[in-house]
Write a protein that holds these residues in place. Structure first.
Motif, short mmCIF file in Angstrom:
data_model
loop_
_atom_site.label_atom_id
_atom_site.label_comp_id
_atom_site.label_asym_id
_atom_site.label_seq_id
_atom_site.Cartn_x
_atom_site.Cartn_y
_atom_site.Cartn_z
N GLY A 23 0.64 -1.69 0.01
CA GLY A 23 -0.04 0.06 -0.07
C GLY A 23 1.42 1.40 0.04
N ALA A 24 2.09 0.98 -0.38
CA ALA A 24 2.95 2.29 0.06
C ALA A 24 2.64 3.20 -1.73
N ASP A 25 2.71 4.25 -1.09
CA ASP A 25 2.22 6.05 -2.14
C ASP A 25 3.44 5.62 -2.83
N PRO A 26 3.82 5.73 -3.96
CA PRO A 26 4.88 5.42 -5.00
C PRO A 26 5.34 7.12 -5.68
N GLU A 27 4.42 7.89 -5.44
CA GLU A 27 5.00 9.12 -5.58
C GLU A 27 5.97 9.68 -3.55
N ARG A 28 5.61 8.90 -2.76
CA ARG A 28 6.55 9.52 -1.71
C ARG A 28 7.32 8.27 -1.71
N PHE A 29 7.06 7.17 -1.80
CA PHE A 29 7.98 5.98 -1.32
C PHE A 29 7.77 5.37 -3.21
N PRO A 30 8.74 5.80 -4.02
CA PRO A 30 9.18 4.93 -5.46
C PRO A 30 10.16 3.83 -5.06
N ALA A 31 10.77 3.69 -4.37
CA ALA A 31 11.57 2.71 -4.12
C ALA A 31 10.94 1.15 -4.14
N LEU A 32 9.91 1.99 -2.86
CA LEU A 32 9.19 0.61 -2.14
C LEU A 32 7.76 0.41 -3.63
N ALA A 33 7.58 1.08 -3.50
CA ALA A 33 6.60 0.73 -4.01
C ALA A 33 6.79 -0.48 -5.59
N HIS A 34 8.46 0.51 -6.41
CA HIS A 34 8.58 -0.55 -7.82
C HIS A 34 9.33 -2.14 -7.00
N PHE A 35 10.20 -2.24 -5.94
CA PHE A 35 10.47 -3.67 -5.15
C PHE A 35 9.23 -4.12 -4.54
N ALA A 36 7.93 -3.33 -4.72
CA ALA A 36 6.94 -3.75 -3.22
C ALA A 36 6.76 -5.31 -2.94
N ARG A 37 6.64 -6.32 -5.30
CA ARG A 37 6.36 -7.24 -4.83
C ARG A 37 7.42 -8.20 -4.34
N ASP A 38 8.33 -7.97 -4.50
CA ASP A 38 9.71 -8.88 -3.70
C ASP A 38 10.91 -8.62 -2.87
N VAL A 39 10.05 -7.68 -2.52
CA VAL A 39 10.43 -6.90 -0.74
C VAL A 39 10.14 -8.05 0.59
N ARG A 40 10.95 -8.97 1.24
CA ARG A 40 10.56 -9.46 1.87
C ARG A 40 10.39 -9.19 3.38
N PRO A 41 9.11 -9.83 4.04
CA PRO A 41 9.70 -9.81 5.81
C PRO A 41 10.51 -9.72 6.28
N LEU A 42 10.67 -9.68 8.15
CA LEU A 42 11.74 -10.05 8.87
C LEU A 42 12.36 -11.39 9.11
N GLY A 43 11.38 -12.23 8.66
CA GLY A 43 10.97 -13.86 9.38
C GLY A 43 11.19 -14.31 8.22
N ALA A 44 11.24 -14.09 7.21
CA ALA A 44 11.44 -14.81 5.12
C ALA A 44 13.05 -15.42 5.32
N GLU A 45 12.86 -16.26 4.79
CA GLU A 45 14.35 -16.98 4.70
C GLU A 45 15.53 -16.03 5.59
N ARG A 46 14.86 -16.98 6.72
CA ARG A 46 16.16 -17.02 7.90
C ARG A 46 17.58 -17.59 7.69
N GLY A 47 17.23 -18.76 6.88
CA GLY A 47 18.46 -19.56 7.12
C GLY A 47 19.77 -18.91 6.14
N ALA A 48 19.08 -19.02 5.13
CA ALA A 48 19.70 -18.24 3.85
C ALA A 48 20.46 -17.12 4.68
N ALA A 49 19.69 -16.02 5.37
CA ALA A 49 20.34 -14.50 5.87
C ALA A 49 21.04 -15.30 7.10
N PHE A 50 21.19 -15.90 7.49
CA PHE A 50 22.33 -16.33 8.66
C PHE A 50 23.54 -17.19 7.77
N ASP A 51 23.50 -17.75 6.90
CA ASP A 51 24.46 -18.26 6.69
C ASP A 51 25.11 -16.86 5.49
N ASP A 52 24.77 -16.57 4.75
CA ASP A 52 24.75 -15.53 3.58
C ASP A 52 25.79 -14.34 4.91
#
Length: 217
Positions: free
Chosen positions: A174-203
């Protein structure tokens, strides 16, 4: 007249761990622990002088369990990776206590075993002795922070998780694309903090070890 039962240190820690499994370190108290044991606080202070001392003992017991059966295998990077994963697994079984390790320094046997192995592995890497303490400190801070972050996420209830996911979707999709253009652009690919925790830990762990390797003479 029957005397009051005397609880062992391990029984006290077992009960404390059970209480923390349904609460958090902030709401945990020696008074609540004493009530769960059917005794008064004064009897527990014979074992632990303060609440902080008791929490440190809980964290150290997990460190000790993580080191139980540990064997040094492979090169220094393999040893540090194996150690980090053992710590992660051990605290993952009691996520409420994960944050305690990073918050309260421990001087118990478990803590000393972890410190000894990290320092020996860094020395085996070939780092000069004068660089090892700083590298040790950065590495342990990273591991403790990652484990604490996972513990915080792992300790929430299914209802809290679903509520958080809904808030995340509202904030991102629901981010306003005018105020948060980058967030709106990547909205469908950004993951919540709890996602892919194992991969983040390893990396992140691998990146830290690669940084150490790059600094070797």
């Amino acid at each position: 007249m029957t005397g009051r039962r005397r609880w062992s240190t391990e029984e006290i820690l077992d009960t404390a761990a059970e209480l923390l499994s349904t609460s958090d370190p902030e709401s945990f108290s020696v008074r609540k622990l004493a009530a769960a044991l059917g005794t008064d606080s004064s009897s527990l202070y014979r074992h632990f002088r303060t609440k902080t001392e008791l929490l440190r003992a809980l964290a150290d017991r997990i460190l000790l369990s993580a080191m139980d059966g540990y064997r040094r295998e492979g090169d220094w990077k393999q040893r540090l990776t194996a150690l980090a994963l053992r710590l992660r697994e051990a605290f993952g079984r009691q996520p409420q206590i994960a944050a305690i390790w990073g918050r309260y320094a421990s001087s118990g046997t478990g803590s000393r075993l972890v410190m000894e192995e990290v320092l020996q592995a860094l020395r085996a890497a070939g780092l000069p002795d004068e660089q090892i303490p700083a590298r040790y400190h950065r590495l342990v801070i990273l591991i403790a922070a990652l484990i604490a972050a996972e513990g915080g996420i792992g300790a929430i209830t299914p209802e809290e998780h679903e509520q958080g996911m809904e808030l995340f979707r509202v904030a991102v999709l629901g981010a306003d694309p005018e105020r948060f253009p980058a967030l709106a652009h990547f909205a469908r690919d950004v993951r919540p903090l709890g996602a892919e925790r194992g991969a983040a830990f390893d990396d992140l762990l691998a990146a830290q070890l690669a940084d150490i390797e790059a600094a070797l003479p």
